[in-house]
Scaffold this motif. Structure first.
Motif, short mmCIF file in Angstrom:
data_model
loop_
_atom_site.label_atom_id
_atom_site.label_comp_id
_atom_site.label_asym_id
_atom_site.label_seq_id
_atom_site.Cartn_x
_atom_site.Cartn_y
_atom_site.Cartn_z
N LEU A 119 -49.61 57.11 39.25
CA LEU A 119 -49.14 58.22 40.09
C LEU A 119 -49.29 57.87 41.57
CD1 LEU A 119 -50.47 61.41 38.26
CD2 LEU A 119 -48.10 60.57 38.35
N GLY A 120 -50.43 57.30 41.92
CA GLY A 120 -50.65 56.92 43.31
C GLY A 120 -49.64 55.91 43.81
N HIS A 121 -49.33 54.93 42.97
CA HIS A 121 -48.36 53.91 43.38
C HIS A 121 -46.95 54.50 43.47
CE1 HIS A 121 -47.08 49.91 44.26
NE2 HIS A 121 -46.22 49.91 43.27
N SER A 153 -44.68 54.50 46.86
CA SER A 153 -43.40 53.79 46.84
C SER A 153 -42.20 54.71 47.01
CB SER A 153 -43.25 53.03 45.53
OG SER A 153 -43.07 53.94 44.47
N GLY A 154 -42.36 55.99 46.67
CA GLY A 154 -41.23 56.90 46.74
C GLY A 154 -40.33 56.83 45.52
N GLY A 155 -40.73 56.12 44.50
CA GLY A 155 -39.96 56.02 43.27
C GLY A 155 -39.74 54.58 42.86
N ARG A 211 -37.66 61.34 35.74
CA ARG A 211 -36.73 60.23 35.96
C ARG A 211 -35.52 60.75 36.73
NH1 ARG A 211 -37.84 55.91 32.29
NH2 ARG A 211 -39.42 56.57 30.79
N ARG A 212 -35.08 59.93 37.69
CA ARG A 212 -33.88 60.24 38.46
C ARG A 212 -33.03 58.98 38.55
NH1 ARG A 212 -36.74 62.51 43.79
NH2 ARG A 212 -38.14 64.00 42.81
N HIS A 264 -40.24 59.32 39.62
CA HIS A 264 -40.71 60.04 40.81
C HIS A 264 -41.75 61.06 40.39
CE1 HIS A 264 -37.61 58.70 43.68
NE2 HIS A 264 -36.83 58.62 42.62
N LEU A 265 -42.66 61.35 41.29
CA LEU A 265 -43.61 62.43 41.04
C LEU A 265 -42.89 63.76 41.12
CD1 LEU A 265 -46.76 61.50 43.16
CD2 LEU A 265 -46.33 61.07 40.76
#
Length: 145
Positions: free
Chosen positions: A39-41, A45-47, A79-80, A92-93
């Motif tokens: 989650l942190g990564h 990274s923004g996705g 997922r996007r 993405h979070l």
């Protein structure tokens, strides 16, 4: 380099890793240490694609896939489509993922600060620099870390 110092460093780093894994469940019941790290990564990274996560942490794709599936089911990751390549899905979070990551981060930071409360500022800065230096030379996620 003395063997005794290397042995002590290795032993203490192993204890640190065990403590981190054990405390992850206490920080949030849905987040293992691996989940928290992923989650942190993703936040930084923004996705990313799941394969990018696997490569970054030198983990097997099936391991990351299981973790991502768990995070998706918990509503923490979604997922996007990649806007540059519609064949690719990026992770993405979700807002819930951001919220939980922030809560866990605050708790983890407080726990570290509590352990270091009586350290002199120069010791903290030196320790931080040593950790950065060590991690810069090591391969992320390898067994010999």
């Amino acid at each position: 380099m003395t063997e005794t110092a290397v042995e002590t460093i290795q032993r203490e780093m192993t204890a640190f890793a065990r403590r981190a894994r054990a405390s992850a469940g206490r920080m949030h019941p849905e987040l293992s240490l691996v989940s928290y790290t992923l989650l942190g990564h993703l936040e930084e990274s923004g996705g990313l694609r799941a394969t990018d996560l696997a490569a970054h942490y030198a983990l097997d794709k099936s391991t990351v896939s299981r973790q991502v599936t768990t995070l998706e089911r918990a509503g923490l990751v979604e997922r996007r489509r990649d806007p540059e390549d519609h064949r690719v899905q990026l992770l993405h979070l979700t807002e819930a993922g951001r919220r939980i990551l922030a809560q866990v981060s605050v708790r983890r930071r407080a726990a570290v600060q509590e352990r270091l409360v009586d350290w002199a500022e120069e010791d903290l800065e030196r320790f931080a620099a040593y950790l950065v230096r060590y991690n810069a030379r090591s391969g992320a996620g390898t067994e010999d870390d």
